[in-house]
Write a protein that holds these residues in place. Structure first.
Motif, PDB file in Angstrom:
ATOM      1  N   ARG A 150      -3.545  -1.315 -12.240  1.00 50.54           N
ATOM      2  CA  ARG A 150      -2.167  -1.439 -12.698  1.00 50.54           C
ATOM      3  C   ARG A 150      -1.291  -2.057 -11.624  1.00 50.54           C
ATOM      4  O   ARG A 150      -0.388  -2.839 -11.912  1.00 50.54           O
ATOM      5  N   HIS A 151      -1.588  -1.718 -10.382  1.00 49.22           N
ATOM      6  CA  HIS A 151      -0.820  -2.277  -9.265  1.00 49.22           C
ATOM      7  C   HIS A 151      -0.950  -3.793  -9.225  1.00 49.22           C
ATOM      8  O   HIS A 151       0.049  -4.516  -9.058  1.00 49.22           O
ATOM      9  N   PHE A 152      -2.183  -4.322  -9.386  1.00 47.77           N
ATOM     10  CA  PHE A 152      -2.374  -5.781  -9.322  1.00 47.77           C
ATOM     11  C   PHE A 152      -1.672  -6.480 -10.479  1.00 47.77           C
ATOM     12  O   PHE A 152      -1.098  -7.562 -10.307  1.00 47.77           O
ATOM     13  N   ARG A 153      -1.719  -5.907 -11.653  1.00 48.79           N
ATOM     14  CA  ARG A 153      -1.041  -6.545 -12.781  1.00 48.79           C
ATOM     15  C   ARG A 153       0.469  -6.589 -12.558  1.00 48.79           C
ATOM     16  O   ARG A 153       1.122  -7.595 -12.792  1.00 48.79           O
ATOM     17  N   LEU A 154       1.020  -5.461 -12.091  1.00 49.29           N
ATOM     18  CA  LEU A 154       2.463  -5.440 -11.850  1.00 49.29           C
ATOM     19  C   LEU A 154       2.855  -6.321 -10.678  1.00 49.29           C
ATOM     20  O   LEU A 154       3.923  -6.957 -10.689  1.00 49.29           O
TER      21      LEU A 154
ATOM     22  N   ILE B 294       0.837  -1.210   0.000  1.00 49.93           N
ATOM     23  CA  ILE B 294       0.000   0.000   0.000  1.00 49.93           C
ATOM     24  C   ILE B 294       0.871   1.259   0.000  1.00 49.93           C
ATOM     25  O   ILE B 294       0.611   2.228  -0.737  1.00 49.93           O
ATOM     26  N   THR B 295       1.919   1.251   0.813  1.00 48.00           N
ATOM     27  CA  THR B 295       2.811   2.426   0.882  1.00 48.00           C
ATOM     28  C   THR B 295       3.476   2.683  -0.461  1.00 48.00           C
ATOM     29  O   THR B 295       3.557   3.827  -0.936  1.00 48.00           O
ATOM     30  N   ALA B 296       3.953   1.611  -1.113  1.00 45.71           N
ATOM     31  CA  ALA B 296       4.606   1.777  -2.414  1.00 45.71           C
ATOM     32  C   ALA B 296       3.626   2.283  -3.455  1.00 45.71           C
ATOM     33  O   ALA B 296       3.946   3.156  -4.282  1.00 45.71           O
ATOM     34  N   GLN B 297       2.386   1.728  -3.430  1.00 51.20           N
ATOM     35  CA  GLN B 297       1.398   2.153  -4.418  1.00 51.20           C
ATOM     36  C   GLN B 297       1.094   3.641  -4.271  1.00 51.20           C
ATOM     37  O   GLN B 297       0.981   4.359  -5.254  1.00 51.20           O
ATOM     38  N   ARG B 298       0.960   4.126  -3.027  1.00 49.41           N
ATOM     39  CA  ARG B 298       0.659   5.537  -2.801  1.00 49.41           C
ATOM     40  C   ARG B 298       1.841   6.421  -3.198  1.00 49.41           C
ATOM     41  O   ARG B 298       1.655   7.495  -3.784  1.00 49.41           O
ATOM     42  N   ALA B 299       3.042   5.983  -2.855  1.00 49.10           N
ATOM     43  CA  ALA B 299       4.201   6.811  -3.165  1.00 49.10           C
ATOM     44  C   ALA B 299       4.416   6.935  -4.662  1.00 49.10           C
ATOM     45  O   ALA B 299       4.745   8.015  -5.171  1.00 49.10           O
ATOM     46  N   PHE B 300       4.196   5.832  -5.399  1.00 50.25           N
ATOM     47  CA  PHE B 300       4.425   5.870  -6.839  1.00 50.25           C
ATOM     48  C   PHE B 300       3.195   6.365  -7.597  1.00 50.25           C
ATOM     49  O   PHE B 300       3.289   6.638  -8.793  1.00 50.25           O
TER      50      PHE B 300
ATOM     51  N   TYR C  57      14.554   6.333  -2.828  1.00 51.41           N
ATOM     52  CA  TYR C  57      14.557   7.368  -1.788  1.00 51.41           C
ATOM     53  C   TYR C  57      13.898   8.645  -2.320  1.00 51.41           C
ATOM     54  O   TYR C  57      13.123   9.308  -1.617  1.00 51.41           O
ATOM     55  N   VAL C  58      14.214   9.011  -3.563  1.00 51.22           N
ATOM     56  CA  VAL C  58      13.634  10.218  -4.141  1.00 51.22           C
ATOM     57  C   VAL C  58      12.114  10.098  -4.206  1.00 51.22           C
ATOM     58  O   VAL C  58      11.376  11.049  -3.856  1.00 51.22           O
ATOM     59  N   VAL C  59      11.603   8.917  -4.616  1.00 44.43           N
ATOM     60  CA  VAL C  59      10.148   8.732  -4.739  1.00 44.43           C
ATOM     61  C   VAL C  59       9.470   8.874  -3.389  1.00 44.43           C
ATOM     62  O   VAL C  59       8.466   9.587  -3.238  1.00 44.43           O
ATOM     63  N   PHE C  60       9.992   8.182  -2.386  1.00 40.96           N
ATOM     64  CA  PHE C  60       9.349   8.226  -1.071  1.00 40.96           C
ATOM     65  C   PHE C  60       9.480   9.608  -0.421  1.00 40.96           C
ATOM     66  O   PHE C  60       8.577  10.052   0.280  1.00 40.96           O
ATOM     67  N   MET C  61      10.606  10.296  -0.650  1.00 39.12           N
ATOM     68  CA  MET C  61      10.752  11.649  -0.107  1.00 39.12           C
ATOM     69  C   MET C  61       9.809  12.620  -0.795  1.00 39.12           C
ATOM     70  O   MET C  61       9.218  13.504  -0.152  1.00 39.12           O
ATOM     71  N   GLN C  62       9.640  12.455  -2.119  1.00 39.27           N
ATOM     72  CA  GLN C  62       8.693  13.316  -2.833  1.00 39.27           C
ATOM     73  C   GLN C  62       7.284  13.123  -2.311  1.00 39.27           C
ATOM     74  O   GLN C  62       6.505  14.086  -2.200  1.00 39.27           O
ATOM     75  N   HIS C  63       6.956  11.881  -1.975  1.00 31.85           N
ATOM     76  CA  HIS C  63       5.636  11.610  -1.430  1.00 31.85           C
ATOM     77  C   HIS C  63       5.453  12.325  -0.080  1.00 31.85           C
ATOM     78  O   HIS C  63       4.380  12.877   0.193  1.00 31.85           O
TER      79      HIS C  63
ATOM     80  N   MET D 131      -7.952   3.807  -3.992  1.00 29.80           N
ATOM     81  CA  MET D 131      -6.920   4.752  -4.437  1.00 29.80           C
ATOM     82  C   MET D 131      -7.203   5.179  -5.857  1.00 29.80           C
ATOM     83  O   MET D 131      -7.641   4.387  -6.680  1.00 29.80           O
ATOM     84  N   LEU D 132      -6.942   6.442  -6.146  1.00 27.31           N
ATOM     85  CA  LEU D 132      -7.181   6.964  -7.481  1.00 27.31           C
ATOM     86  C   LEU D 132      -6.189   6.372  -8.443  1.00 27.31           C
ATOM     87  O   LEU D 132      -4.986   6.326  -8.170  1.00 27.31           O
ATOM     88  N   PRO D 133      -6.641   5.900  -9.594  1.00 22.16           N
ATOM     89  CA  PRO D 133      -5.713   5.296 -10.562  1.00 22.16           C
ATOM     90  C   PRO D 133      -4.872   6.354 -11.237  1.00 22.16           C
ATOM     91  O   PRO D 133      -5.260   7.505 -11.341  1.00 22.16           O
ATOM     92  N   GLU D 134      -3.699   5.938 -11.677  1.00 22.05           N
ATOM     93  CA  GLU D 134      -2.818   6.812 -12.451  1.00 22.05           C
ATOM     94  C   GLU D 134      -3.266   6.746 -13.895  1.00 22.05           C
ATOM     95  O   GLU D 134      -3.268   5.676 -14.510  1.00 22.05           O
ATOM     96  N   PRO D 135      -3.721   7.806 -14.515  1.00 19.56           N
ATOM     97  CA  PRO D 135      -4.338   7.733 -15.864  1.00 19.56           C
ATOM     98  C   PRO D 135      -3.390   7.197 -16.909  1.00 19.56           C
ATOM     99  O   PRO D 135      -3.813   6.490 -17.804  1.00 19.56           O
TER     100      PRO D 135
END
Length: 1232
Positions: free
Chosen positions: A191-195, A179-185, A445-451, A258-262
């Motif tokens: 798309r999350h389930f497929r990946l 869940i944390t990774a999905q929100r951060a990215f 680190y950049v992704v999680f810090m940006q989040h 969670m809102l999907p990434e278009p």
């Protein structure tokens, strides 16, 4: 008797305004034109409690004594105002407020400064400007790259290594991490389930166990020497049991809220993407077979440490890696042996070329050992087993107790190991793979810090804390890539710098990351980094330095000085730059970088120049561009000195103020010089002749520029080091040279305007009315204001050049003195024209007197403030010293002339009051004996009190004291006249006058409100007091006083260095029992009294006073003919003398040197006196054991010169006293 009576306190009294107060218009009802013969009584108020009483009599008649408390003339209080400084005839309007407009430049300058400060405060109240840097093209991450990284994160979560330890930092379930990774990215649920499905199906990497065998202690001694030669054998074995339950529950269904990434839904399928990038290597999917069927396994699966000779506490610090087949069943097995044959075990291990299967590895340990012991004596020292499933992701490090192979084994000691898990691909790991893994961790680190940043506004308010679940994901990525603490710190540090290049982070957080990297860098002794890794780290550091320096260049906008949070950010940003320059990592990866401190200085210079140029362009819109521009620079410098300079100095040793000041100085000097040369200074006179002729006025704008440059130049005192040759000097330090001509012009014009204003003020003069103020007119306030403003303007100029300052000050003082003298002449002439000096009749306190002297005193006061000017050099040049003396003399002469004019005007008081005063003193002196002095003096005191009360209420304090002193001298004169008058006097005549004198002293002193005792007791007073004392004394006392005076004169001459004019007499005297012995030894340099140039000297010795030594007659020496240096050497004894007689204060020996004549009377040559109090035998310290050993005393001979001595005059009046007349006759015969 109580003479003075004081009224109750006044409720509220205003203080006197200073001449600097603004001159306002007095209401017309309080002003009137002065009359030619007005009196002070017309202004007396009717308020109860004041010294002014209700006036019911004719204005020309003084106030009756019964209408007020008697004998209370000094009633003015110190808190009462003297001059109404706000009164004016509006004379300044005649010249357009010339002087006022120039002295007002000081508060105009202050207003400009305050405006600049308010503008800075308003800017600080707003949020600092957005300092985001443009993201470089290389830093832009594509959607494909971002999704690929997300797949790597999911793969890492799906294949977590290490056991879970509840309550620890990284104890999170997989579903939480998903869940944390999905929100951060920002990935949509579909798309999350497929990946995620693709990541779970991907072949897991090989789990690797890393072991560092560090040391052992307490081992058993197996050799005869009491030691062992220990070594370790270790490998992976199977526990032969069922695997433990999973570390965490199976991944739950990810919430679809969670809102999907278009853009994510349109990407390629997970399988095709994984194959395309080759990260998960789907061609190596896990098969259903076990490792047992994989064929022969190399013998290196069993590894051995080196042998440590002769020790029971070996230290190995050797590292080994093992592949793990099954995390749940595999375990690490380690044996410790005592080595006896060096080759046996190593050969056995090497001959074991292949072993099938890992599960039966335990028996091969035994076989290896048995093979090694053939022909040798290796002994077992202990073993340990560690389950792989019990090793957490953070690894294990510690001491493990050694165990035996069975319960019969005798084993002791323990071993220290460090173990951790990681993963690898089948093909192994290269340096490129390490760089890829570090870069992958950095991007995560950049992704999680940006989040985290997305929830903070502004961005620098984020403190750097990352969610715990995200930290667990990052930790797993680091563990599975087998990254060291230093490599993880590098990834975090670079990620912070990359993120800071996109959006500003808190410099405190960056500073912590730098400290962490520097700590690991120093602690870890690693091999040199690969070239690509050094380039990667250097690029991030250099980018950070570039961004920070640009922020230094624009620090005024990004870090406003009056915004405290911004100053904290600036301080830590500077600390970051300072720390970065000292870091070993920076010096290693950026060896050719310029010094950071020097770069800060360069960027500060560039930024200051650009900022100043922008301000100069904006200043063109204002009326006086240079003044506005200079004021802006001043505000910035003062702000920088207070806020920026301490931060730059304390963090990096950068002298901020000196750097900025020198840049501003050069820009300002160039601009002013250019405008001066091209005549672009607003308000500058086109022609001096036009100004002097009145066709053109002097503008204040050039002086506004002067004061602005002056304030700028004063700030140079804060420079850390003043410029020294060959360094270029400051451009503004000689700013005053640009204004010398206009200052000269201003002084000339101001003098003419001041003289014109004097004439105008006299013509518009009006008397000021009001309670508690003295009599004065508006002209004095106007002229005092002119003089005061001249002084203030010169003070404001603060001319920096001491050489020319003396010259200019002389011109200012000359203008002020000319103004004061011109006013004095006109005011005095008006008084003369009014007939003041021709007035007759009784004394009246008139407006002509009071207004004129008060006006002159008020102007004199204003002029006296030019004293004590601090513009004079400490050690002036001789020419400067001459100029200083000239203007000091000019000032003192003018002040003296003003005082002389005032005293001349007030001297009429003595002339007019002399008649009534003489009558009152006569009444005092010749009253009947039955009338006490306290009653006889009442008419005199009433007359004085009546007139002094009016003077006190009408005159300034100094003028009143002048008048009081004049009247006091008149009283003393009249007392002296009556005292020495002829005729027979009553018995208590002089006693009455003496008592009256003491009462008059207290009356004039008025309990401190009148004259001081020092002023009252002047020479005239002491002369009168002394003569009255003499008159009261009998003849014997007067004679004693005369001899005491002669003795005091003798003592003075003895202590003086003056040469003896009449010669010296050497004597010796001592008291022995009841007799006094006096030896006359010699005389030197006796004055010649005979025609032959010599004298026939002899000495007469007598004891004085005669009333004490009546039975002792005088004695004399022999006469010595024709000599000026006789040697007498004669001793005289005076018998029947007591010690009490010798100890009296007036007891002395008188020596009279006479010239013997046969026909005529003997001539007087000189006299001397010796006090008997200090001779041996009388004084306590004296000794008479050896008469001839006493030291001679050299007495200076004296003569009398005062034929009119007061004592002689008083004794001469006692015609019936033979003793008095004989004494006077004797003493006068000695007067030369």
């Amino acid at each position: 008797m109580t003479i003075y009576h004081f009224k109750s306190q006044i409720d509220h009294i205003k203080k006197v305004p200073s001449p600097s107060a603004s001159i306002g218009q007095v209401p017309s009802s309080s002003l009137r034109r002065p009359s030619s013969r007005g009196t002070i009584e017309t202004m007396v108020p009717s308020r109860q409690g004041s010294f002014r009483q209700q006036q019911r009599h004719s204005p020309v008649q003084p106030v009756a004594a019964l209408d007020r408390p008697p004998l209370a003339f000094c009633k003015r209080r110190m808190s009462w105002p003297e001059i109404d400084a706000s009164s004016t005839s509006r004379v300044q309007e005649s010249d357009g407020s010339f002087f006022e407009s120039f002295t007002a430049l000081s508060w105009k300058r202050e207003n400009r400064r305050m405006s600049a400060v308010r503008a800075a405060e308003q800017r600080a109240e707003q949020m600092p400007i957005d300092e985001k840097e443009a993201i470089k093209e290389d830093d832009i991450e594509t959607l494909n790259e971002r999704e690929q990284l997300y797949c790597e994160v999911l793969y890492t979560i799906a294949n977590c290594v290490g056991c879970q330890q509840p309550g620890t930092q990284f104890a999170h379930y997989k579903d939480e991490m998903y869940i944390t990774a999905q929100r951060a990215f920002g990935v949509s649920p579909d798309r999350h389930f497929r990946l995620l499905h693709a990541a779970v199906e991907e072949k897991p990497k090989i789990i690797v166990l890393s072991v560092i065998v560090q040391e052992a202690e307490g081992l058993e001694a197996k050799d005869a020497n009491g030691f062992s030669d220990p070594y370790c054998m270790l490998g992976i074995t199977s526990m032969g049991c069922q695997p433990p339950p999973p570390l965490s529950p199976q991944p739950a269904t990810t919430p679809r809220a969670m809102l999907p990434e278009p853009n994510m839904d349109s990407l390629e399928s997970p399988e095709s993407k994984l194959r395309k990038h080759g990260s998960f290597r789907l061609s190596f999917k896990r098969k259903n077979q076990h490792r047992d069927s994989m064929g022969p396994m190399p013998a290196k699966i069993i590894k051995a440490t080196s042998v440590k000779q002769h020790t029971l506490s070996p230290k190995w610090n050797e590292k080994f890696k093992f592949d793990v087949d099954d995390m749940n069943t595999d375990q690490l097995h380690l044996d410790i042996w005592d080595h006896d044959d060096e080759s046996s075990v190593m050969d056995a291990v090497s001959r074991l070329n292949e072993v099938r299967g890992v599960r039966g590895l335990g028996r091969f340990f035994k076989q290896v050992c048995q093979s090694a012991r053939q022909g040798s004596q290796d002994d077992f020292l202990g073993s340990i087993n560690i389950n792989i499933s019990e090793i957490p992701s953070t690894g294990l490090e510690g001491w493990f107790k050694l165990e035996g192979r069975s319960h019969r084994s005798n084993v002791q000691g323990r071993i220290r190991l460090k173990l951790w898990l990681s993963t690898r691909d089948d093909h192994g790991q290269s340096e490129d793979d390490i760089l890829v893994e570090i870069r992958k961790l950095e991007r995560c680190y950049v992704v999680f810090m940006q989040h985290e940043l997305s929830t903070h506004e502004p961005s620098w308010s984020w403190s750097g804390d990352i969610q715990g679940t995200a930290l667990t994901i990052l930790h797993q990525m680091a563990v599975q890539a087998d990254l060291s603490e230093l490599q993880c710190a590098m990834a975090r540090f670079v990620a912070v710098l990359v993120l800071n290049s996109r959006t500003p982070l808190d410099p405190k957080f960056i500073h912590r990351m730098m400290l962490e990297l520097d700590r690991f860098w120093v602690q870890v002794s690693m091999e040199p980094l690969c070239h690509e890794l050094e380039q990667w780290l250097a690029k991030a550091m250099q980018r950070f330095v570039e961004i920070s320096l640009n922020q230094m260049r624009r620090h005024r906008e990004i870090f406003p000085a009056l915004h405290p949070p911004s100053l904290v950010r600036l301080e830590f940003l500077l600390r970051c730059l300072g720390l970065l320059g000292s870091m070993r990592a920076f010096r290693q990866v950026c060896p050719f970088s310029k010094g950071i401190r020097g770069e800060i200085v360069n960027y500060l210079r560039k930024g200051s120049v650009l900022w100043a140029q922008n301000q100069l362009r904006d200043a063109v819109r204002h009326e006086n561009p240079l003044v506005h521009f200079t004021s802006t620079l001043l505000a910035d410098l003062q702000t920088g000195l207070s806020y920026y300079h301490p931060i730059f100095d304390n963090t990096n040793g950068v002298q901020y103020f000196s750097i900025v000041y020198k840049q501003f100085d050069q820009i300002l000097a160039d601009e002013v010089s250019m405008r001066m040369e091209t005549g672009q200074i607003p308000g500058a006179p086109t022609s001096q002749f036009a100004v002097l002729e009145g066709r053109e006025q002097i503008d204040t704008r050039p002086f506004e520029l002067y004061f602005a440059l002056q304030e700028f130049s004063v700030l140079k005192q804060h420079l850390s080091v003043q410029p020294q040759p060959p360094e270029k000097p400051l451009g503004i330090q000689n700013y005053h040279l640009w204004f010398e001509s206009i200052i000269q012009l201003w002084v000339a014009v101001s003098k003419n305007k001041a003289l014109n204003r004097v004439r105008t003020a006299i013509s518009m003069d009006e008397i000021c009315e009001g309670e508690k103020i003295v009599r004065h007119s508006t002209s004095s306030v106007d002229i005092a204001s002119v003089i005061y403003q001249m002084k203030e303007f010169w003070k404001l100029l603060a001319w920096p050049d001491s050489n020319s300052a003396v010259h200019f000050e002389t011109q200012f003082i000359d203008a002020a003195c000319s103004t004061a003298l011109h006013y004095c002449d006109l005011a005095h002439q008006n008084l003369i024209d009014s007939g003041y000096y021709e007035q007759t009749g009784p004394f009246r306190v008139s407006d002509e007197l009071c207004v004129t002297v008060n006006n002159l005193e008020y102007v004199r006061r204003a002029l006296a403030e030019f004293r004590g000017s601090d513009s004079t050099p400490v050690q002036p040049h001789p020419q400067q010293q001459l100029n200083v003396m000239n203007h000091e003399n000019m000032l003192e002469n003018t002040l003296f002339q003003l005082e002389r004019t005032t005293e001349r005007i007030m001297s009429r008081i003595s002339i007019v009051m002399q008649g009534p005063m003489q009558k009152s003193v006569f009444h005092l002196a010749w009253s009947p004996d039955s009338l006490p002095a306290a009653q006889a003096i009442i008419p005199l005191l009433e007359y004085l009190d009546q007139n002094l009360s009016a003077l006190n209420s009408a005159l300034l304090t100094k003028n009143f004291h002048r008048a009081l002193n004049i009247i006091w001298l008149l009283v003393l004169s009249e007392l002296a006249a009556q005292m020495d008058s002829a005729g027979e006097k009553p018995a208590n005549f002089h006693d009455r006058l003496y008592d009256a004198l003491q009462m008059l002293v207290e009356f004039i002193h008025a309990e401190g409100l009148g004259l001081t005792h020092e002023t009252i007791k002047n020479e005239d007073y002491w002369r009168v007091e002394q003569r009255l004392q003499y008159h009261k004394s009998n003849t014997e006392h007067l004679i004693d006083l005369f001899y005491m005076q002669r003795l005091q004169e003798q003592i003075r001459l003895q202590n003086s260095i003056e040469p003896a004019q009449y010669g010296i007499l050497s004597v010796r005297a001592y008291f022995n029992h009841d007799s006094l012995c006096v030896e006359v030894l010699r005389a030197q340099n006796v004055i010649p009294l005979d025609p032959n140039g010599f004298s026939d000297p002899f000495v007469i010795i007598e004891l004085l006073p005669r009333r004490v030594f009546q039975h002792c007659s005088e004695q004399q020496t022999h006469v010595h003919k024709r000599t000026l240096n006789p040697v007498f050497d004669e001793c005289f004894e005076f018998g029947t003398i007591t010690l009490e007689q010798c100890t009296q204060e007036c007891a002395m020996v008188g020596f009279t040197v006479m010239d013997h004549d046969v026909i005529t009377a003997n001539d007087f040559a000189g006299e001397a006196f010796l006090s008997l109090n200090n001779i041996p035998g009388v004084s306590e310290c004296g000794s008479i054991e050896n008469f001839h050993g006493l030291k001679p005393i050299d007495l200076v001979l004296m003569q009398q010169k005062d034929k009119h001595h007061p004592i002689f005059q008083i004794l001469e009046t006692r015609t019936t006293d033979k003793v008095a007349l004989d004494f006077v006759r004797k003493q006068k015969s000695r007067v030369t």
